[in-house]
Design a protein around this motif. Structure first.
Motif, PDB file in Angstrom:
ATOM      1  N   ALA A 126       0.812  -1.217   0.000  1.00 25.72           N
ATOM      2  CA  ALA A 126       0.000   0.000   0.000  1.00 25.72           C
ATOM      3  C   ALA A 126       0.845   1.266   0.000  1.00 25.72           C
ATOM      4  CB  ALA A 126      -0.939  -0.006   1.206  1.00 25.72           C
ATOM      5  N   ARG A 127       1.916   1.277   0.779  1.00 21.28           N
ATOM      6  CA  ARG A 127       2.737   2.480   0.846  1.00 21.28           C
ATOM      7  C   ARG A 127       3.384   2.770  -0.509  1.00 21.28           C
ATOM      8  NH1 ARG A 127       5.581   5.263   5.370  1.00 21.28           N
ATOM      9  NH2 ARG A 127       4.281   3.895   6.630  1.00 21.28           N
ATOM     10  N   ARG A 128       3.840   1.744  -1.194  1.00 21.74           N
ATOM     11  CA  ARG A 128       4.456   1.941  -2.501  1.00 21.74           C
ATOM     12  C   ARG A 128       3.431   2.396  -3.526  1.00 21.74           C
ATOM     13  NH1 ARG A 128       7.076  -3.631  -3.360  1.00 21.74           N
ATOM     14  NH2 ARG A 128       7.424  -2.839  -5.481  1.00 21.74           N
ATOM     15  N   ILE A 129       2.182   1.937  -3.390  1.00 22.72           N
ATOM     16  CA  ILE A 129       1.111   2.457  -4.250  1.00 22.72           C
ATOM     17  C   ILE A 129       0.936   3.947  -4.005  1.00 22.72           C
ATOM     18  CG2 ILE A 129      -1.390   2.453  -4.634  1.00 22.72           C
ATOM     19  CD1 ILE A 129      -0.156   0.106  -6.013  1.00 22.72           C
ATOM     20  N   GLY A 130       0.915   4.342  -2.738  1.00 24.41           N
ATOM     21  CA  GLY A 130       0.783   5.756  -2.404  1.00 24.41           C
ATOM     22  C   GLY A 130       1.950   6.580  -2.919  1.00 24.41           C
ATOM     23  N   GLU A 131       3.157   6.037  -2.812  1.00 24.84           N
ATOM     24  CA  GLU A 131       4.326   6.752  -3.317  1.00 24.84           C
ATOM     25  C   GLU A 131       4.302   6.875  -4.835  1.00 24.84           C
ATOM     26  OE1 GLU A 131       7.334   4.321  -1.609  1.00 24.84           O
ATOM     27  OE2 GLU A 131       7.344   5.382   0.329  1.00 24.84           O
ATOM     28  N   ALA A 132       3.796   5.852  -5.523  1.00 19.85           N
ATOM     29  CA  ALA A 132       3.665   5.936  -6.974  1.00 19.85           C
ATOM     30  C   ALA A 132       2.626   6.981  -7.361  1.00 19.85           C
ATOM     31  CB  ALA A 132       3.294   4.565  -7.550  1.00 19.85           C
ATOM     32  N   ALA A 133       1.525   7.050  -6.605  1.00 23.06           N
ATOM     33  CA  ALA A 133       0.510   8.074  -6.870  1.00 23.06           C
ATOM     34  C   ALA A 133       1.091   9.472  -6.680  1.00 23.06           C
ATOM     35  CB  ALA A 133      -0.706   7.865  -5.956  1.00 23.06           C
ATOM     36  N   LEU A 134       1.937   9.618  -5.669  1.00 19.67           N
ATOM     37  CA  LEU A 134       2.609  10.899  -5.452  1.00 19.67           C
ATOM     38  C   LEU A 134       3.464  11.264  -6.667  1.00 19.67           C
ATOM     39  CD1 LEU A 134       4.480  11.927  -2.203  1.00 19.67           C
ATOM     40  CD2 LEU A 134       5.567  12.195  -4.411  1.00 19.67           C
ATOM     41  N   ARG A 135       4.184  10.293  -7.209  1.00 20.96           N
ATOM     42  CA  ARG A 135       5.097  10.553  -8.321  1.00 20.96           C
ATOM     43  C   ARG A 135       4.358  10.920  -9.608  1.00 20.96           C
ATOM     44  NH1 ARG A 135       9.355   5.726  -8.477  1.00 20.96           N
ATOM     45  NH2 ARG A 135      10.068   6.935 -10.302  1.00 20.96           N
ATOM     46  N   VAL A 136       3.123  10.464  -9.761  1.00 21.70           N
ATOM     47  CA  VAL A 136       2.381  10.861 -10.965  1.00 21.70           C
ATOM     48  C   VAL A 136       1.676  12.193 -10.778  1.00 21.70           C
ATOM     49  CG1 VAL A 136       2.091   8.471 -11.720  1.00 21.70           C
ATOM     50  CG2 VAL A 136       0.268   9.572 -10.388  1.00 21.70           C
ATOM     51  N   GLY A 137       1.803  12.797  -9.585  1.00 24.01           N
ATOM     52  CA  GLY A 137       1.277  14.135  -9.375  1.00 24.01           C
ATOM     53  C   GLY A 137       0.156  14.264  -8.380  1.00 24.01           C
ATOM     54  N   ALA A 138      -0.258  13.157  -7.748  1.00 22.57           N
ATOM     55  CA  ALA A 138      -1.404  13.214  -6.838  1.00 22.57           C
ATOM     56  C   ALA A 138      -1.054  13.718  -5.451  1.00 22.57           C
ATOM     57  CB  ALA A 138      -2.054  11.831  -6.728  1.00 22.57           C
ATOM     58  N   GLY A 139       0.240  13.838  -5.128  1.00 22.97           N
ATOM     59  CA  GLY A 139       0.640  14.283  -3.806  1.00 22.97           C
ATOM     60  C   GLY A 139       1.734  15.321  -3.876  1.00 22.97           C
ATOM     61  N   ARG A 140       2.262  15.656  -2.714  1.00 25.40           N
ATOM     62  CA  ARG A 140       3.322  16.673  -2.627  1.00 25.40           C
ATOM     63  C   ARG A 140       4.327  16.274  -1.554  1.00 25.40           C
ATOM     64  NH1 ARG A 140      -1.187  19.172  -0.399  1.00 25.40           N
ATOM     65  NH2 ARG A 140      -1.498  20.550  -2.187  1.00 25.40           N
ATOM     66  N   LEU A 141       5.556  16.732  -1.736  1.00 20.62           N
ATOM     67  CA  LEU A 141       6.602  16.505  -0.745  1.00 20.62           C
ATOM     68  C   LEU A 141       6.848  17.727   0.114  1.00 20.62           C
ATOM     69  CD1 LEU A 141       9.182  14.509  -2.910  1.00 20.62           C
ATOM     70  CD2 LEU A 141       7.732  13.622  -1.070  1.00 20.62           C
ATOM     71  N   VAL A 142       6.342  18.882  -0.313  1.00 20.65           N
ATOM     72  CA  VAL A 142       6.534  20.140   0.403  1.00 20.65           C
ATOM     73  C   VAL A 142       5.175  20.806   0.569  1.00 20.65           C
ATOM     74  CG1 VAL A 142       7.657  22.390   0.400  1.00 20.65           C
ATOM     75  CG2 VAL A 142       8.842  20.415  -0.581  1.00 20.65           C
ATOM     76  N   TYR A 143       4.872  21.294   1.774  1.00 22.29           N
ATOM     77  CA  TYR A 143       3.602  21.982   2.002  1.00 22.29           C
ATOM     78  C   TYR A 143       3.456  23.148   1.036  1.00 22.29           C
ATOM     79  CZ  TYR A 143       2.246  19.536   6.260  1.00 22.29           C
ATOM     80  OH  TYR A 143       1.833  18.582   7.156  1.00 22.29           O
ATOM     81  N   GLY A 144       2.262  23.253   0.445  1.00 23.83           N
ATOM     82  CA  GLY A 144       1.981  24.346  -0.466  1.00 23.83           C
ATOM     83  C   GLY A 144       2.293  24.042  -1.910  1.00 23.83           C
ATOM     84  N   ALA A 145       2.992  22.940  -2.179  1.00 19.96           N
ATOM     85  CA  ALA A 145       3.305  22.593  -3.568  1.00 19.96           C
ATOM     86  C   ALA A 145       2.018  22.214  -4.296  1.00 19.96           C
ATOM     87  CB  ALA A 145       4.301  21.443  -3.610  1.00 19.96           C
TER      88      ALA A 145
END
Length: 455
Positions: free
Chosen positions: A367-386
């Protein structure tokens, strides 16, 4: 003089050093000490590096029950308070510790409101592999998620449901220390998590309601992977609720796989609308029903849990829950056309289907790797406000226990860069373990803890 005999005339820096020394030596910190520390930090008198050192010390040494209560109270006292429990209807809240694909609030809040219990949700944005409710709701064009405290109270009293982002004036002490925790490796500290959750936009204390239900998650897709640690956190927050005379219940739920099928903001809103329309969504619907029923039965003593579950099912099947969600969107300026036709929600320009290379049954999903992949395609952020891409994410085609043939889909990637999707295809495929024998389907709800239960 404070409780341990030190005057507040001493310099701020010296006071922080003393608190650090005392804590490392195992000496107790007084309530005024902790209150003064949070107050000074919020005012800018304590530098980040000293507060970060104090947080790290607490993460290692822990807090006593008295110190934890004092820290929670100091967070609350650092900003404004808002009471929703004076509404003409009972008011309940829920808070999740978060996980991959966790869109429970999008379903629970309108369901509970449709059952006559007020919900005034102050929520936040996501960071890393876990999405935030504000980010998800911003997929609906025009939706205003910056309500004032008075507007929130008025809308809860009138409509029964209001959702807004966290106000800078609400528990700023917690907001400022949370930012430090995120960059100092103290996010998973049990006492710091407990004080943060129970003081702020859960409306448990800073924004007062009649009761709160906590969804404490564990597993690969949660902040806390270990069930025992999650249970410890839940019990800690139950006791904190008791300290503030707040009826509190905790659900221990599994995040060994993403919740539901969709991971990504607009994709999750679409799935939540499907669930609100009465269609059963695996795990999501069951968790939402359980949390909703607990919120109703703890906020209104005239309704027992069985009756509450029946009522929840009714509002899901007769359309009342979806109508409440639509009314909430309309009241806060959102375009209800996207609720009436969720296919209009923003979609990414590219999709890539990830298929199985062997036949069998899905035994595990990382599950965590799925979430990290979703982040990499643009669904998440690594920095607040991004910025984030509201149409990006991943939709699963299979869950644990499902059978799959060679060449059949496991998941679909949504994103704006097709080359990037291709580069992640094997990563996502590797998140699925395929076995010859069908495994048991894991339960999403593993325990419900109440105040007064034996430890």
């Amino acid at each position: 003089m404070n409780e341990i005999g030190t005057t507040w005339a001493e310099g701020t820096s010296e006071r922080v050093i003393r608190l650090l020394t005392d804590k490392r030596a195992g000496r107790p910190m007084s309530g005024p000490d902790i209150e003064g520390l949070v107050k000074d930090f919020t005012a800018g008198s304590v530098p980040d590096y000293q507060m970060a050192s104090w947080l790290a010390t607490v993460a290692c040494a822990g807090l006593s029950a008295e110190e934890l209560t004092a820290l929670t109270a100091a967070y609350v006292d650092s900003g404004e308070r808002l009471s929703l429990s004076s509404s003409r209807r009972p008011v309940a809240d829920k808070h999740s510790t978060g996980g991959v694909g966790d869109k429970t609030t999008l379903v629970v809040a309108p369901v509970v409101a449709a059952c006559g219990i007020g919900v005034g949700k102050v929520t936040g944005r996501g960071l890393g592999f876990m999405g935030g409710t504000v980010d998800k709701l911003e997929s609906i064009p025009g939706l205003d998620l910056e309500l004032s405290g008075s507007a929130l109270s008025a809308q809860v009293a009138d409509l029964g449901l209001a959702v807004t982002g966290q106000s800078p004036s609400l528990v700023p002490g917690d907001r400022m220390t949370y930012a430090l925790r995120d960059v100092t490796g103290t996010v998973d500290s049990i006492p710091l998590i407990a004080a943060s959750i129970m003081s702020k936009n859960t409306k448990g204390i800073a924004v007062r309601c009649n009761s709160i239900v906590l969804d404490v998650k564990y597993g690969d897709g949660a902040v806390l992977p270990d069930r025992a640690v999650a249970t410890e956190l839940a019990r800690t927050m139950l006791e904190l609720g008791r300290s503030f005379d707040l009826p509190t219940t905790a659900v221990i739920s599994s995040m060994e796989q993403p919740l539901g099928y969709a991971v990504g903001n607009g994709l999750e809103v679409r799935e939540a609308i499907i669930a609100l329309s009465g269609t059963y969504v695996e795990d999501l619907t069951e968790l939402a029903i359980t949390i909703s029923a607990l919120m109703i039965s703890t906020a209104d003593s005239a309704v027992d849990h069985d009756r509450a579950r029946d009522r929840v099912r009714e509002v899901l099947s007769d359309g009342s829950a979806l109508r409440m969600f639509r009314a909430f969107v309309a009241r806060q300026g959102g375009d209800v056309g996207f609720v009436d036709d969720p296919s209009r929600l923003e979609t990414a320009p590219h999709r890539l289907v990830v298929t199985a290379t062997e036949a069998g049954h899905v035994a595990r999903i990382a599950a965590r790797r799925i979430g990290e992949a979703a982040l990499r395609v643009g669904a998440g952020r690594l920095v607040y406000g991004a910025p984030i891409d509201h149409g990006a994410g991943i939709v699963l085609s299979r869950r644990i226990g499902d059978s799959v043939a060679e060449g059949e889909p496991l998941a679909t990637l949504h994103g704006s860069d097709y080359d990037q999707l291709e580069s992640l295809a094997d990563v996502v495929r590797g998140c699925f373990d395929i076995s010859e024998r069908p495994p048991g389907r894991p339960d999403v709800i593993v325990d419900v803890l109440r105040q007064g239960d034996a430890g």
